[in-house]
Design a protein around this motif. Structure first.
Motif, PDB file in Angstrom:
ATOM      1  N   ASP A 107      10.497  -0.298  -4.976  1.00  0.00           N
ATOM      2  CA  ASP A 107       9.933   0.490  -3.883  1.00  0.00           C
ATOM      3  C   ASP A 107      10.006  -0.357  -2.621  1.00  0.00           C
ATOM      4  O   ASP A 107       9.596  -1.530  -2.645  1.00  0.00           O
ATOM      5  CB  ASP A 107       8.466   0.818  -4.253  1.00  0.00           C
ATOM      6  CG  ASP A 107       7.782   1.767  -3.286  1.00  0.00           C
ATOM      7  OD1 ASP A 107       8.416   2.238  -2.330  1.00  0.00           O
ATOM      8  OD2 ASP A 107       6.574   2.037  -3.517  1.00  0.00           O
ATOM      9  N   HIS A 170       0.565  -1.401  -3.951  1.00  0.00           N
ATOM     10  CA  HIS A 170       0.251  -1.143  -5.352  1.00  0.00           C
ATOM     11  C   HIS A 170       1.064  -2.022  -6.296  1.00  0.00           C
ATOM     12  O   HIS A 170       2.137  -2.496  -5.916  1.00  0.00           O
ATOM     13  CB  HIS A 170       0.553   0.330  -5.665  1.00  0.00           C
ATOM     14  CG  HIS A 170       1.916   0.766  -5.181  1.00  0.00           C
ATOM     15  ND1 HIS A 170       3.038   0.716  -5.967  1.00  0.00           N
ATOM     16  CD2 HIS A 170       2.346   1.200  -3.960  1.00  0.00           C
ATOM     17  CE1 HIS A 170       4.082   1.127  -5.271  1.00  0.00           C
ATOM     18  NE2 HIS A 170       3.701   1.423  -4.036  1.00  0.00           N
ATOM     19  N   ALA A 201       4.029  -3.939  -4.768  1.00  0.00           N
ATOM     20  CA  ALA A 201       4.643  -3.370  -3.563  1.00  0.00           C
ATOM     21  C   ALA A 201       3.653  -3.599  -2.427  1.00  0.00           C
ATOM     22  O   ALA A 201       2.558  -3.042  -2.433  1.00  0.00           O
ATOM     23  CB  ALA A 201       4.927  -1.889  -3.753  1.00  0.00           C
ATOM     24  N   GLU A 203       2.912  -3.197   1.486  1.00  0.00           N
ATOM     25  CA  GLU A 203       3.467  -2.247   2.450  1.00  0.00           C
ATOM     26  C   GLU A 203       2.546  -1.923   3.617  1.00  0.00           C
ATOM     27  O   GLU A 203       1.952  -0.852   3.657  1.00  0.00           O
ATOM     28  CB  GLU A 203       3.882  -0.959   1.743  1.00  0.00           C
ATOM     29  CG  GLU A 203       2.841  -0.303   0.840  1.00  0.00           C
ATOM     30  CD  GLU A 203       3.358   1.034   0.288  1.00  0.00           C
ATOM     31  OE1 GLU A 203       4.027   1.756   1.029  1.00  0.00           O
ATOM     32  OE2 GLU A 203       3.077   1.342  -0.885  1.00  0.00           O
ATOM     33  N   GLU A 234       7.911  -2.460   3.834  1.00  0.00           N
ATOM     34  CA  GLU A 234       7.505  -2.680   2.443  1.00  0.00           C
ATOM     35  C   GLU A 234       8.596  -3.353   1.636  1.00  0.00           C
ATOM     36  O   GLU A 234       9.780  -3.056   1.814  1.00  0.00           O
ATOM     37  CB  GLU A 234       7.203  -1.317   1.785  1.00  0.00           C
ATOM     38  CG  GLU A 234       6.952  -1.386   0.285  1.00  0.00           C
ATOM     39  CD  GLU A 234       6.762  -0.008  -0.346  1.00  0.00           C
ATOM     40  OE1 GLU A 234       7.331   0.978   0.158  1.00  0.00           O
ATOM     41  OE2 GLU A 234       6.059   0.067  -1.359  1.00  0.00           O
TER      42      GLU A 234
HETATM   43 MG    MG Z   1       4.997   1.826  -2.118  1.00  0.00          MG
END
Ligand code: MG
Length: 251
Positions: A107, A170, A201, A203, A234
Motif C-alpha cells: 500500500d 495501519h 503502512a 501515511e 504513504e
Molecule cells: Mg494505507
C-alpha cells in the motif's frame, strides 16, 4: 486482529509486493498532465498491477468501485475516479494504490502536481512527504508505535498545517488493514513496542488549512471541511533490527 510479525519468507513476499507497487506508482506518476481524466489514471494503474501478475486490493474493498484512489485538491483520500473529472494545470492529485502479490499486500500513496502549482501548495506537498521520513526515523526496535505519530506531528506542527485525525495508517500483511492503527497526530500514550518483522503502512494526510474533514455523499470521498488542498504520502515499511526498510520505495 492481533499484530503480526512476519517470517523471513513472508518478508520476501512483502518486499516483492512493495517493489511491484513502486513500479506501478512510477508509471502512473509519469502520465500525470493537464487534460487526462482521473478514470484514465485508474485504468492505467489497474492494467499495470495485473500485468505484473498482481491483483488490485482496493477494488471492491468495502465496495470501493476502483483500483486506484484518485483524490484531487481538497479531496483528502478515497477519491473515486471519473471520466468527466479532468486534471488541469495547478491541480494536485493524490494517487493511493495497493496490490496483492502471492497473498501479500502492499500500500502506498504519492501526491503529484499537475503542471505548475503555487509555492504554497508545493510547500504542503514537500512537507507531507518529509513528515513520512521524519516519522519513520523513529520506526525501530526500542521505540514505541506513537513515537512515529509524534515525530510526524512535531514536524507538521511547525508549518501550522492541519493533520487529518479520522484516517490513520495501519499494519499490513495478508490483509490490507491489520492492527495496529498508526495515527499521524499527537499521542499522549506511547503505544505498543515496535518489533522486527512488523510491517506498517505509514501515511500522513496533511491539510493546508483545518484538520477537519467531511465525507461526500458518495460515502467514499473525504474532503477538507474548508475546501483547501490536502496532500497524502504513504509507504509500506518493515521494522528491522536497525533502520526501517521502505518496501515501496527504493531511492
Ligand atoms: Mg494505507
Amino acid at each position: 486482529m492481533a499484530v503480526t510479525i512476519k517470517s523471513a519468507k513472508e518478508i520476501e513476499l512483502m518486499r516483492e509486493a512493495g517493489r511491484r507497487l513502486e513500479m506501478v506508482h512510477d508509471e502512473m506518476g509519469s502520465m500525470i498532465k493537464p487534460g487526462i481524466s482521473t478514470m484514465e489514471i485508474n485504468e492505467y494503474g489497474d492494467r499495470l498491477i495485473r500485468k505484473l501478475g498482481c491483483e488490485p486490493n482496493f477494488l471492491n474493498y468495502g465496495g470501493f468501485p476502483a483500483s486506484i484512489c484518485v483524490s484531487v485538491n481538497e479531496e483528502v483520500v478515497h477519491g473515486i475516479p471519473r471520466r468527466d473529472h479532468i486534471l488541469k494545470e495547478g491541480d494536485i492529485v493524490s494517487l493511493d494504490a495497493g496490490l496483492i502479490y502471492k497473498g501479500y499486500h502492499s500500500d502506498a500513496a504519492r501526491t503529484h502536481t499537475v503542471g505548475k502549482v503555487s509555492e504554497e501548495v508545493q510547500r504542503l506537498l514537500d512537507a507531507t512527504k518529509q513528515s513520512f521520513f521524519e516519522g519513520i526515523k523513529k520506526a525501530k526496535p526500542g521505540n514505541h508505535l506513537y513515537d512515529i505519530s509524534n515525530a510526524v506531528a512535531d514536524y507538521i506542527e511547525g508549518f501550522g498545517y492541519g493533520i487529518v485525525e479520522e484516517l490513520v495508517g495501519h499494519g499490513i500483511g495478508t490483509s490490507l488493514h491489520e492492527d495496529p492503527q498508526v495515527p499521524n497526530f499527537r499521542q499522549k500514550k506511547k503505544g505498543m513496542k515496535l518489533l522486527p518483522g512488523m510491517t506498517l503502512a505509514v501515511e500522513p494526510m496533511i491539510n493546508l488549512g483545518t484538520w477537519e474533514v467531511v465525507w461526500l455523499k458518495d460515502q467514499w470521498t473525504v474532503v477538507t471541511k474548508d475546501h483547501k488542498p490536502s496532500a497524502h504520502y504513504e509507504n509500506t515499511i518493515l521494522i528491522t533490527d536497525g533502520e526501517p526498510e521502505i518496501l515501496t520505495l527504493h531511492i
